[in-house]
Design an enzyme around this catalytic site. Structure first.
Site, PDB file in Angstrom:
ATOM      1  CG  ASP A 249     -38.867  18.296   2.054  1.00  0.00           C
ATOM      2  OD1 ASP A 249     -38.739  19.076   2.992  1.00  0.00           O
ATOM      3  OD2 ASP A 249     -38.733  17.067   2.142  1.00  0.00           O
ATOM      4  CE  LYS A 271     -34.222  18.175   4.873  1.00  0.00           C
ATOM      5  NZ  LYS A 271     -34.238  16.728   4.961  1.00  0.00           N
ATOM      6  CG  MET A 389     -30.526  12.005  -2.596  1.00  0.00           C
ATOM      7  SD  MET A 389     -30.619  11.935  -0.810  1.00  0.00           S
ATOM      8  CE  MET A 389     -30.997  10.221  -0.512  1.00  0.00           C
TER       9      MET A 389
HETATM   10  N1  SAH Z   1     -38.604  10.381  -0.606  1.00  0.00           N
HETATM   11  C1  SAH Z   1     -38.185  10.550  -1.975  1.00  0.00           C
HETATM   12  C2  SAH Z   1     -36.687  10.564  -2.127  1.00  0.00           C
HETATM   13  C3  SAH Z   1     -36.019  11.702  -1.451  1.00  0.00           C
HETATM   14  S1  SAH Z   1     -34.296  11.720  -1.767  1.00  0.00           S
HETATM   15  C4  SAH Z   1     -38.816   9.464  -2.826  1.00  0.00           C
HETATM   16  O1  SAH Z   1     -39.364   8.498  -2.280  1.00  0.00           O
HETATM   17  O2  SAH Z   1     -38.756   9.579  -4.032  1.00  0.00           O
HETATM   18  C5  SAH Z   1     -34.179  12.788  -3.138  1.00  0.00           C
HETATM   19  C6  SAH Z   1     -33.785  12.044  -4.381  1.00  0.00           C
HETATM   20  O3  SAH Z   1     -34.899  11.392  -4.951  1.00  0.00           O
HETATM   21  C7  SAH Z   1     -33.274  12.899  -5.487  1.00  0.00           C
HETATM   22  O4  SAH Z   1     -31.925  13.229  -5.298  1.00  0.00           O
HETATM   23  C8  SAH Z   1     -33.436  12.001  -6.688  1.00  0.00           C
HETATM   24  O5  SAH Z   1     -32.435  11.030  -6.729  1.00  0.00           O
HETATM   25  C9  SAH Z   1     -34.718  11.290  -6.358  1.00  0.00           C
HETATM   26  N2  SAH Z   1     -35.877  11.890  -7.018  1.00  0.00           N
HETATM   27  C10 SAH Z   1     -36.989  12.335  -6.428  1.00  0.00           C
HETATM   28  N3  SAH Z   1     -37.882  12.782  -7.338  1.00  0.00           N
HETATM   29  C11 SAH Z   1     -37.304  12.584  -8.534  1.00  0.00           C
HETATM   30  C12 SAH Z   1     -37.719  12.820  -9.881  1.00  0.00           C
HETATM   31  N4  SAH Z   1     -38.907  13.351 -10.167  1.00  0.00           N
HETATM   32  N5  SAH Z   1     -36.878  12.494 -10.891  1.00  0.00           N
HETATM   33  C13 SAH Z   1     -35.677  11.953 -10.617  1.00  0.00           C
HETATM   34  N6  SAH Z   1     -35.234  11.705  -9.386  1.00  0.00           N
HETATM   35  C14 SAH Z   1     -36.040  12.016  -8.338  1.00  0.00           C
END
Ligand code: SAH
Length: 468
Positions: A249, A271, A389
């Site tokens: 991704d 995405k 998100m």
């Molecule tokens: N499966 C992922 C989340 C996917 S949804 C998890 O467990 O982290 C995607 C969202 O995750 C982004 O829009 C943001 O809100 C958050 N996100 C993921 N990595 C991030 C990071 N390094 N810093 C800030 N937000 C992050």
């Protein structure tokens, strides 16, 4: 080679340790692991050894060392801090042809004890022959991270099927080929990921149908964490380095991608908001197709695959299609990002619970985009709210939280690209957060944290991202 590596069976054999301190305790522990009958000889004992003696786990002889104590010993270890005693033990043992080890004195030893990686019944012994013990230990640490903890169970599984394999394959050559294929196929991964009955079944089937030639694909659904590659799990790293193809991704960081096996084919199904490179259903089908071609497919996702990762949908399709898979958790953004931002998600004084939610728009035709969340649940007291998100809907989210009862002055933060060198944190309150974030021009991915705990960052910020 300066020494001959051998493994000695000392089960129930009398093994004598001279000395009763901490060093002796470590040696005793090792001997006990190999089920020796341990006897400790020393004028006094440290607490740990005393406990073992009291429990009857070791035999204790309270005495100073005498050569007459050694006859009948299978091996002797000298672990005193008295050089004279250690030398006397070495001399006496050598005179009686009993193998002797003197801790930290290679010259006095007839055998040495290696660093070990214990995956019983598989054991790896590492020795530098006294030249560089620290190097041997570092090598050991490396191996520890590379070899799955349940490697030994795989060996026991193979042992349980040895006779069946012998019966099926008459000559040693075809048996060797069978085992080689088996150990390089999907069965080991089933064992390592705790799917023991599936592994047994697969092995029984392979023997029965003699189809170790058949192509066996599998899928590893792996959480790549929030960005910092050091936050990967051992298992994630191992699978990343053995895959044939990697379906990843946009969220997976460049640094994490660097660790995927160089030869693996890379497929980006990333995405970006509003421009899905591949719809979810097609990703699901792609995984099935690749696995059915016999490939080891790494499905690498940001954070944790089961937290806003649609991992559940992907494995559902795999299950329906009979594709073996495993799921490896990752550090989710809430965990990693809050930690690197110095914002504990719970705190005795400020938050007894924490809620994770998505702030993603639900697009409705002909209507303005609205974030529809369970607002009353999000405004409960003493709770931290973490919103994934939520960058695009930030203004609306803050306004809704206030109109549902949170005070406008409630501390809130947005963290961009947490855990990476590009991490940036904007701290404000609900009434000012959105404008401050626009001003700071934060870019996704961003995580929103709302609650009194955000205040703690003033004191607890510790991570300094490099600015370039
Ligand atoms: N499966 C992922 C989340 C996917 S949804 C998890 O467990 O982290 C995607 C969202 O995750 C982004 O829009 C943001 O809100 C958050 N996100 C993921 N990595 C991030 C990071 N390094 N810093 C800030 N937000 C992050």
């Amino acid at each position: 080679m300066e020494s001959l590596p051998i493994f000695m069976r000392i089960k129930a054999a009398r093994c004598v340790v001279i000395g009763g301190g901490d060093v002796a305790t470590r040696k005793v522990a090792m001997l006990l692991k190999a089920n020796a009958a341990v006897e400790v000889i020393s004028p006094d004992l440290c607490d740990a050894l005393q406990a073992l003696a009291l429990a009857g786990t070791i035999l204790y002889t309270q005495a100073s060392f005498e050569p007459s104590q050694l006859p009948g010993a299978t091996i002797v270890i000298a672990a005193t801090d008295d050089e004279e005693v250690n030398t006397a033990v070495s001399d006496a043992a050598k005179a009686q042809n009993i193998p002797v080890n003197v801790v930290d004195s290679p010259a006095l030893c007839t055998f040495t004890m290696p660093s070990i990686v214990d995956r019983s019944p598989v054991v790896i012994a590492i020795s530098s022959n006294g030249a560089a013990p620290v190097l041997a230990r570092l090598m050991r640490a490396k191996l520890e991270t590379m070899i799955p903890a349940s490697y030994g169970r795989l060996a026991y599984l193979a042992r349980d099927f040895r006779d069946a394999v012998k019966a099926k394959f008459a000559d040693t050559q075809s048996r060797r080929i069978f085992w080689e294929k088996t150990f390089q196929g999907p069965i080991p991964e089933l064992m390592f990921s705790g799917q023991e009955s599936a592994a047994k079944l697969a092995l029984a089937n392979a023997i029965e149908s003699d189809d170790s030639d058949a192509q066996h694909g599998e899928v590893y659904l792996v959480g790549g964490g929030p960005g910092d590659p050091d936050l990967l799990t051992f298992r994630a790293l191992r699978l990343m380095q053995q895959c044939d193809v990697c379906v990843y991704d946009k969220l997976v960081s460049k640094e994490v991608m660097e660790l995927v096996r160089r030869d693996a084919e890379l497929i980006n199904v990333g995405k970006a908001r509003d421009q899905h490179t591949l719809p979810q259903e097609e990703i699901n089908q792609l995984l099935v197709k690749l696995a059915k071609e016999g490939k080891r497919v790494l499905r690498l996702k940001g954070g944790d695959p089961f937290i806003f990762g649609r991992g559940g949908e992907e494995i559902e399709t795999l299950m329906e299609n009979g594709v073996p898979f495993q799921v490896v958790p990752g550090i989710s953004a809430a965990n990693g990002v809050s930690c690197y931002a110095g914002i504990p998600l719970t705190h005795r004084d400020y938050a007894q619970s924490c809620i994770f939610t998505t702030g993603h728009f639900k697009a409705k035709e002909g209507q303005p985009n609205v974030v529809e969340l369970d607002w009353p649940a999000l405004v409960r007291p003493n709770q931290t709210v973490v919103i994934y998100m939520g960058l695009v809907g930030l203004e609306q989210i803050c306004a809704q939280l206030i109109s549902h009862g949170l005070e406008a002055g409630m501390p809130a933060a947005v963290v961009q690209q947490g855990t990476t060198p590009k991490q940036r944190v904007v701290v404000a309150d609900l009434s000012t957060l959105a404008s401050k974030v626009v001003e700071a021009e934060l870019k996704p991915p961003c995580l929103i944290i709302v609650g009194h705990v955000v205040k703690l960052r003033e004191k607890l910020a510790w991570f300094e991202p490099s600015l370039n």
